[in-house]
Structures are given as C-alpha cells and as structure tokens.
Motif scaffolding. Sequence first.
Motif, PDB file in Angstrom:
ATOM      1  N   LEU A   1       1.297  13.080  -0.858  1.00  0.00           N
ATOM      2  CA  LEU A   1       2.216  13.887  -1.622  1.00  0.00           C
ATOM      3  C   LEU A   1       2.347  15.113  -0.826  1.00  0.00           C
ATOM      4  CD1 LEU A   1       1.676  12.960  -5.310  1.00  0.00           C
ATOM      5  CD2 LEU A   1       3.488  12.048  -3.705  1.00  0.00           C
ATOM      6  N   TYR A   2       0.811  15.864  -0.507  1.00  0.00           N
ATOM      7  CA  TYR A   2       0.688  17.032  -0.143  1.00  0.00           C
ATOM      8  C   TYR A   2       1.403  17.322   1.361  1.00  0.00           C
ATOM      9  CZ  TYR A   2      -1.239  21.446   1.184  1.00  0.00           C
ATOM     10  OH  TYR A   2      -1.606  22.853   1.944  1.00  0.00           O
ATOM     11  N   ARG A   3       0.790  16.377   2.161  1.00  0.00           N
ATOM     12  CA  ARG A   3       1.175  16.328   3.326  1.00  0.00           C
ATOM     13  C   ARG A   3       2.773  16.304   3.821  1.00  0.00           C
ATOM     14  NH1 ARG A   3      -2.693  13.006   7.281  1.00  0.00           N
ATOM     15  NH2 ARG A   3      -1.267  11.236   7.109  1.00  0.00           N
ATOM     16  N   ASN A   4       3.426  15.386   2.980  1.00  0.00           N
ATOM     17  CA  ASN A   4       4.844  15.258   3.161  1.00  0.00           C
ATOM     18  C   ASN A   4       5.531  15.941   2.103  1.00  0.00           C
ATOM     19  OD1 ASN A   4       4.562  12.885   5.326  1.00  0.00           O
ATOM     20  ND2 ASN A   4       3.332  12.350   3.764  1.00  0.00           N
ATOM     21  N   LYS A   5       5.003  16.817   1.360  1.00  0.00           N
ATOM     22  CA  LYS A   5       5.694  17.766   0.535  1.00  0.00           C
ATOM     23  C   LYS A   5       6.628  16.820  -0.506  1.00  0.00           C
ATOM     24  CE  LYS A   5       5.307  21.868   3.360  1.00  0.00           C
ATOM     25  NZ  LYS A   5       4.622  21.383   4.406  1.00  0.00           N
ATOM     26  N   MET A   6       6.111  15.791  -0.792  1.00  0.00           N
ATOM     27  CA  MET A   6       7.063  14.891  -1.734  1.00  0.00           C
ATOM     28  C   MET A   6       6.547  14.863  -3.034  1.00  0.00           C
ATOM     29  SD  MET A   6       7.524  11.675   0.768  1.00  0.00           S
ATOM     30  CE  MET A   6       9.204  11.603   0.739  1.00  0.00           C
ATOM     31  N   GLY A   7       6.292  15.933  -3.780  1.00  0.00           N
ATOM     32  CA  GLY A   7       5.752  15.969  -5.053  1.00  0.00           C
ATOM     33  C   GLY A   7       6.558  15.390  -5.833  1.00  0.00           C
ATOM     34  N   LYS A   8       7.686  15.687  -5.974  1.00  0.00           N
ATOM     35  CA  LYS A   8       8.579  14.987  -7.021  1.00  0.00           C
ATOM     36  C   LYS A   8       9.763  13.934  -6.362  1.00  0.00           C
ATOM     37  CE  LYS A   8       7.881  17.698 -10.519  1.00  0.00           C
ATOM     38  NZ  LYS A   8       7.419  19.238 -10.172  1.00  0.00           N
ATOM     39  N   LYS A   9       9.442  13.795  -5.168  1.00  0.00           N
ATOM     40  CA  LYS A   9      10.421  12.761  -4.516  1.00  0.00           C
ATOM     41  C   LYS A   9      10.033  11.154  -4.583  1.00  0.00           C
ATOM     42  CE  LYS A   9      12.241  16.291  -1.276  1.00  0.00           C
ATOM     43  NZ  LYS A   9      11.916  16.474   0.268  1.00  0.00           N
ATOM     44  N   ILE A  10       8.637  11.311  -4.970  1.00  0.00           N
ATOM     45  CA  ILE A  10       8.437   9.664  -5.001  1.00  0.00           C
ATOM     46  C   ILE A  10       8.954   9.160  -6.202  1.00  0.00           C
ATOM     47  CG2 ILE A  10       6.338   8.231  -5.201  1.00  0.00           C
ATOM     48  CD1 ILE A  10       6.658   9.478  -2.211  1.00  0.00           C
ATOM     49  N   ASP A  11       9.579   7.804  -5.966  1.00  0.00           N
ATOM     50  CA  ASP A  11      10.070   7.180  -7.033  1.00  0.00           C
ATOM     51  C   ASP A  11       9.451   6.150  -7.925  1.00  0.00           C
ATOM     52  OD1 ASP A  11      12.647   8.667  -6.615  1.00  0.00           O
ATOM     53  OD2 ASP A  11      12.681   7.238  -4.768  1.00  0.00           O
ATOM     54  N   LEU A  12       8.442   5.698  -7.068  1.00  0.00           N
ATOM     55  CA  LEU A  12       7.515   4.445  -7.432  1.00  0.00           C
ATOM     56  C   LEU A  12       6.447   4.515  -6.668  1.00  0.00           C
ATOM     57  CD1 LEU A  12       7.743   1.900  -9.018  1.00  0.00           C
ATOM     58  CD2 LEU A  12       9.029   0.820  -7.258  1.00  0.00           C
ATOM     59  N   ILE A  13       5.225   4.059  -7.262  1.00  0.00           N
ATOM     60  CA  ILE A  13       3.915   3.726  -6.495  1.00  0.00           C
ATOM     61  C   ILE A  13       3.721   2.205  -6.879  1.00  0.00           C
ATOM     62  CG2 ILE A  13       1.495   4.045  -6.616  1.00  0.00           C
ATOM     63  CD1 ILE A  13       1.785   6.777  -7.165  1.00  0.00           C
TER      64      ILE A  13
ATOM     65  N   GLU B   1       2.307  -7.372  -0.148  1.00  0.00           N
ATOM     66  CA  GLU B   1       3.356  -7.650  -1.224  1.00  0.00           C
ATOM     67  C   GLU B   1       3.928  -6.303  -1.773  1.00  0.00           C
ATOM     68  OE1 GLU B   1       1.231  -9.764  -4.693  1.00  0.00           O
ATOM     69  OE2 GLU B   1       3.058  -9.525  -5.801  1.00  0.00           O
ATOM     70  N   SER B   2       3.111  -5.268  -1.792  1.00  0.00           N
ATOM     71  CA  SER B   2       3.738  -4.103  -2.192  1.00  0.00           C
ATOM     72  C   SER B   2       4.421  -3.486  -1.386  1.00  0.00           C
ATOM     73  CB  SER B   2       2.755  -2.829  -2.451  1.00  0.00           C
ATOM     74  OG  SER B   2       1.794  -2.821  -1.545  1.00  0.00           O
ATOM     75  N   LEU B   3       4.559  -3.893   0.223  1.00  0.00           N
ATOM     76  CA  LEU B   3       5.568  -3.393   1.228  1.00  0.00           C
ATOM     77  C   LEU B   3       6.580  -4.071   0.958  1.00  0.00           C
ATOM     78  CD1 LEU B   3       3.789  -3.071   4.570  1.00  0.00           C
ATOM     79  CD2 LEU B   3       4.316  -1.222   3.179  1.00  0.00           C
ATOM     80  N   ILE B   4       6.829  -5.462   0.686  1.00  0.00           N
ATOM     81  CA  ILE B   4       7.828  -6.194   0.560  1.00  0.00           C
ATOM     82  C   ILE B   4       8.689  -5.723  -0.836  1.00  0.00           C
ATOM     83  CG2 ILE B   4       8.580  -8.390   0.028  1.00  0.00           C
ATOM     84  CD1 ILE B   4       6.347  -9.707   1.724  1.00  0.00           C
ATOM     85  N   ILE B   5       8.010  -5.505  -1.739  1.00  0.00           N
ATOM     86  CA  ILE B   5       8.557  -5.277  -3.077  1.00  0.00           C
ATOM     87  C   ILE B   5       9.250  -3.694  -2.862  1.00  0.00           C
ATOM     88  CG2 ILE B   5       8.588  -4.678  -5.523  1.00  0.00           C
ATOM     89  CD1 ILE B   5       6.121  -6.732  -5.604  1.00  0.00           C
ATOM     90  N   ALA B   6       8.372  -2.779  -2.420  1.00  0.00           N
ATOM     91  CA  ALA B   6       9.088  -1.376  -2.101  1.00  0.00           C
ATOM     92  C   ALA B   6      10.408  -1.660  -1.229  1.00  0.00           C
ATOM     93  CB  ALA B   6       7.920  -0.356  -1.571  1.00  0.00           C
ATOM     94  N   SER B   7      10.058  -2.365   0.001  1.00  0.00           N
ATOM     95  CA  SER B   7      11.386  -2.413   0.739  1.00  0.00           C
ATOM     96  C   SER B   7      12.458  -2.943   0.074  1.00  0.00           C
ATOM     97  CB  SER B   7      10.909  -3.460   1.809  1.00  0.00           C
ATOM     98  OG  SER B   7       9.679  -2.942   2.583  1.00  0.00           O
ATOM     99  N   ASN B   8      12.392  -3.832  -0.836  1.00  0.00           N
ATOM    100  CA  ASN B   8      13.604  -4.500  -1.610  1.00  0.00           C
ATOM    101  C   ASN B   8      14.280  -3.220  -2.183  1.00  0.00           C
ATOM    102  OD1 ASN B   8      14.575  -7.075  -1.576  1.00  0.00           O
ATOM    103  ND2 ASN B   8      12.479  -7.703  -1.453  1.00  0.00           N
ATOM    104  N   PHE B   9      13.550  -2.605  -2.971  1.00  0.00           N
ATOM    105  CA  PHE B   9      14.235  -1.500  -3.834  1.00  0.00           C
ATOM    106  C   PHE B   9      14.745  -0.566  -2.919  1.00  0.00           C
ATOM    107  CE2 PHE B   9      10.829  -2.528  -7.386  1.00  0.00           C
ATOM    108  CZ  PHE B   9      11.927  -2.796  -8.464  1.00  0.00           C
ATOM    109  N   ILE B  10      14.199  -0.173  -1.826  1.00  0.00           N
ATOM    110  CA  ILE B  10      14.799   0.798  -1.187  1.00  0.00           C
ATOM    111  C   ILE B  10      16.106   0.129  -0.444  1.00  0.00           C
ATOM    112  CG2 ILE B  10      14.407   2.158   0.978  1.00  0.00           C
ATOM    113  CD1 ILE B  10      11.581   2.429   0.119  1.00  0.00           C
ATOM    114  N   GLU B  11      16.005  -1.069   0.256  1.00  0.00           N
ATOM    115  CA  GLU B  11      17.139  -1.316   0.834  1.00  0.00           C
ATOM    116  C   GLU B  11      18.328  -1.693  -0.042  1.00  0.00           C
ATOM    117  OE1 GLU B  11      17.280  -2.531   3.887  1.00  0.00           O
ATOM    118  OE2 GLU B  11      19.119  -3.747   4.246  1.00  0.00           O
ATOM    119  N   ASN B  12      18.032  -1.871  -1.666  1.00  0.00           N
ATOM    120  CA  ASN B  12      18.981  -1.893  -2.216  1.00  0.00           C
ATOM    121  C   ASN B  12      19.618  -0.634  -2.867  1.00  0.00           C
ATOM    122  OD1 ASN B  12      18.871  -4.558  -2.404  1.00  0.00           O
ATOM    123  ND2 ASN B  12      17.680  -4.733  -4.291  1.00  0.00           N
TER     124      ASN B  12
END
Lengths: 324, 145
Positions: free
Chosen positions: A60-72, A107-118
């Motif tokens: 979060l810190y390195r990419n300055k993404m504090g509020k931008k992450i939608d899902l873990i 598995e987490s990469l696949i699920i995350a990729s699907n959400f992002i692709e959609n």
Amino acid sequence: MASIKFNNVYIKDSFTVAGPLESEGQIRKFDLSMDDYYYGEKTFIDAEIKMQKIVIDNLLYRNKMGKKIDLILGGDLSNQITITNFAVKNFSIPFLGIYSACATFAESLIIASNFIENGTIKNAIAITSSHNLNAERQFRFPIEYGAPKASTTTFTATGAVGAIVTNEKSNVKIESATIGTIQDYEQKDATHMGAVMSPAAASVLMDHLNDLKRNIDYYDVVVTGDLGRIGMDILKEFLKINYGVKIKNYMDAGCEIFLKSQEVYSGSSGPVTLPLVLFNKVLNNKKYKKILIIATGSLHSKDTTNQKKTIPSIAHAVSLEVLS
Amino acid sequence: MNKDEYKKLVSRLTPKEMKSKNAIVAFLVGGLIGVLTELVIIILMECFGLSRVDACSWACLIVIFIASLFTALGFFDNWVTKAKAGLILPTTGFAHSVMSSALDYKRDGFITGIGANFFKLAGSVILYGIVSAFFFAILGVVLYG
C-alpha cells in the motif's frame, strides 16, 4: 471451459518477506528477511500474521494505494485460514478468504483477474504465506520433537508474498488461466506430496494447452509449485507416458529455494514457495517472456490421513507475459 | 494411466530409505544411552551406597530430567533427527515427547493446552504399555504360577 483469457489484467508490484533459512538459500535477495522464526512476536502464529501485515502495508505504501485497493484475496495453510483473517482485519478493505492449500496464490490471482477483467474492480491484492513451524505443528509433530523424516518429505517454506493485481498497464501481464480439477490417484502418503500432486499438475497443464490450442514449447518456462525433486521426476515421467508430452523448459519452485546442504529432504513446499520463486527469481530473469505457473495443492488434513483416506490434489495454471 | 500403474511409477521413481543404516545408527545410539545409564547406576551404587534397585530408579530419573532439559533448551530435536530411533526408543524419547508437546501448547492454557496435549504422543506408550503389562502378567501367572 476451465480456461479464461484476460486482456486487461496486470501485476503491478509484489512484496516478499522471507524466512531465515530461505534467506540463506539459493535466492538471497528479498524485500525483507526474517532473522528468526518469532519475528519479534510471542508465538509463531503472531509471527506469520505480522509477516502478512508487513507485506500488505508495504504494498500500500510503496504504490501509494491506501484507498485504491478494492479487494484483498488470500489464504494460508492454517486451520480456518486464521492467519490471513487476522492479518487482513487491520485494513478496512473488502476481503475474500480462499483455500486450496499450496495452490492458494494461483487461485487468488485467477479470482482477482476475473473481477478486474469484468471491470467490477480496478485493483486487488493477492496474498499468501506459510510458516514452517506453524505447518509442522498443524500437519506433523510438535515443533521440538524433531521426528526423523523420509527423504520424500518436503520442508514448508517460511515467508509471505503479496502482489497487486490491477487494470493499469505494467510490465507483467496475466494473459490467461486455467482452473484445475481435483485429481485422486489413491496416494496415501502425506510425506510424499510430490507423488500426490503430480497428476493434478499434469491434468491442468494438459487442459490449459488443449483449451488454448498451444504447444508446450510456447512457454519459455513452466514453473510448478512445490513438487520437490522426486515429484519433478514423477511429473516428467507421467506426462511422457500418459500424454506423450516431453517437458523441457521446466522448473519446480520447490527445488529453487533451498540449497541441498540445508537438509530439507526433497525440497520446499507451502503456498508461499511458488510466489517466492516467481517474484524473486523467474520474473527477474530477462530470458523468460512467456511463463506458465502451475501451483499445486494437496487437499488433506491430519485427520483424513490418520483415517487412511486417499489424498486428493488440485492445481491451477496461470499464464504470465513479460512485456517490453 | 490407471491408478495402479501410477502407484508403480511412483515406487519406481522414489528412492528407497536406507533402513539398515538407520537401524545401525539407532542401535549404536540406543546402546550408548544404555551404557551411560549403567555407568550412572554404578556411580550411584559406589559413591552413594544405594542398592541396585534404588540406583536404577535414580538413574532413570536423571536420564528423564536430562532429556527434558535438553528438549526445553531447544537442541534435543536436532539430536533426535540425526539419531533416528536411537533416542526415541529409550526413556529419553518418552521424556522428549511429553516435553515437546508441552512446549508446543504452552500458549494454549494450562487445561486446554498443556493438560490436554501433554501425552499427545506418549499417550499410546502409556495405554499400550499398561494393556500389554496386564496380559503379560496373566501369561506369567499361567506359566509360572
């Protein structure tokens, strides 16, 4: 169809915390290395939770993404994936806990990729970890017991790895993925996980190649999760006999972490093994442009093996492309 | 490839364990423990004037204490790994198994942690030790009166 193509999914950054023994092995450069297994905490469970927290914090810190992450998304080996649950509770970010043993990261990469692709979400963090002593206590003997082990045993790696999956264009593209089916070749020996998981790796590899109409030589390197030295041989032989496929550019992450002198029997295992090698070795090598990772997981518990049940296994494949 | 063929493939590619080497290591280490304990018994008899029966009990306690202490200090597990069954079969193994379980569960509380898990590994030894002692005692009475 179990294979999915992605056009708009990238891996932006990753962060690794590696254990003490791992840091003295083949790959010596990690973002952070632990000096000891407690990592400044009172229990090994707290240590593993801290490792995951540090990974998420740094991403979060390195990419300055504090509020931008939608899902873990993430999981680990502990019962009820408590480690990941406890680590993520410190961040107010939506969370999906997942488990497929050592195939959890894929598995987490696949699920995350699907959400992002959609277009449902823009950025996600995929995270996983394992801690040798937590795994020993849960799956094997008490930590201080030191029971003699068979040479087929793999040694659970200690570490935590997280990666940001995003729709922003970056160097590493998630190109496609294949969801594996559970295989059970009636193996019962939990100390020989290479034999348990090889059929799952072979099955998802063949599904992937058939679905996308590719040849095995399409990939610069195929990296399996944690089959270990003996498991690697079994997979090669199994592919040759069963499918007539000869695999050449092949690497097993379980054989890439420790040195032989570190007495880790057949190699490394644990969900962190594959991402540890992927982000700290494979992606740093300029030779590899088209990479297929196959994370393999053994789906047993101590109870099922004590009751002499056969051990099912699963594997998921993710194809990565290094751009530029 | 069917499942039986796969099992054959696995056993063909799996290296065999060096059982005879492990057995020799275990025999030597286990025997050494016996010799050392015998020495302790002799010392106790000579220097403290104990009877052999008393000296044996004291020697057993001393060995158990040393094994537990070494487990708690954190290096006995490395010895066990190297000595194969050599340190597990003598009474050192019993002490080590309860001590390592206790250390594992010390954070889980006295009752639900240490109490419930103390004999996690050694429970089998106690149970089947008592059961076999019972049957051997009956056998002894039947055979020798």
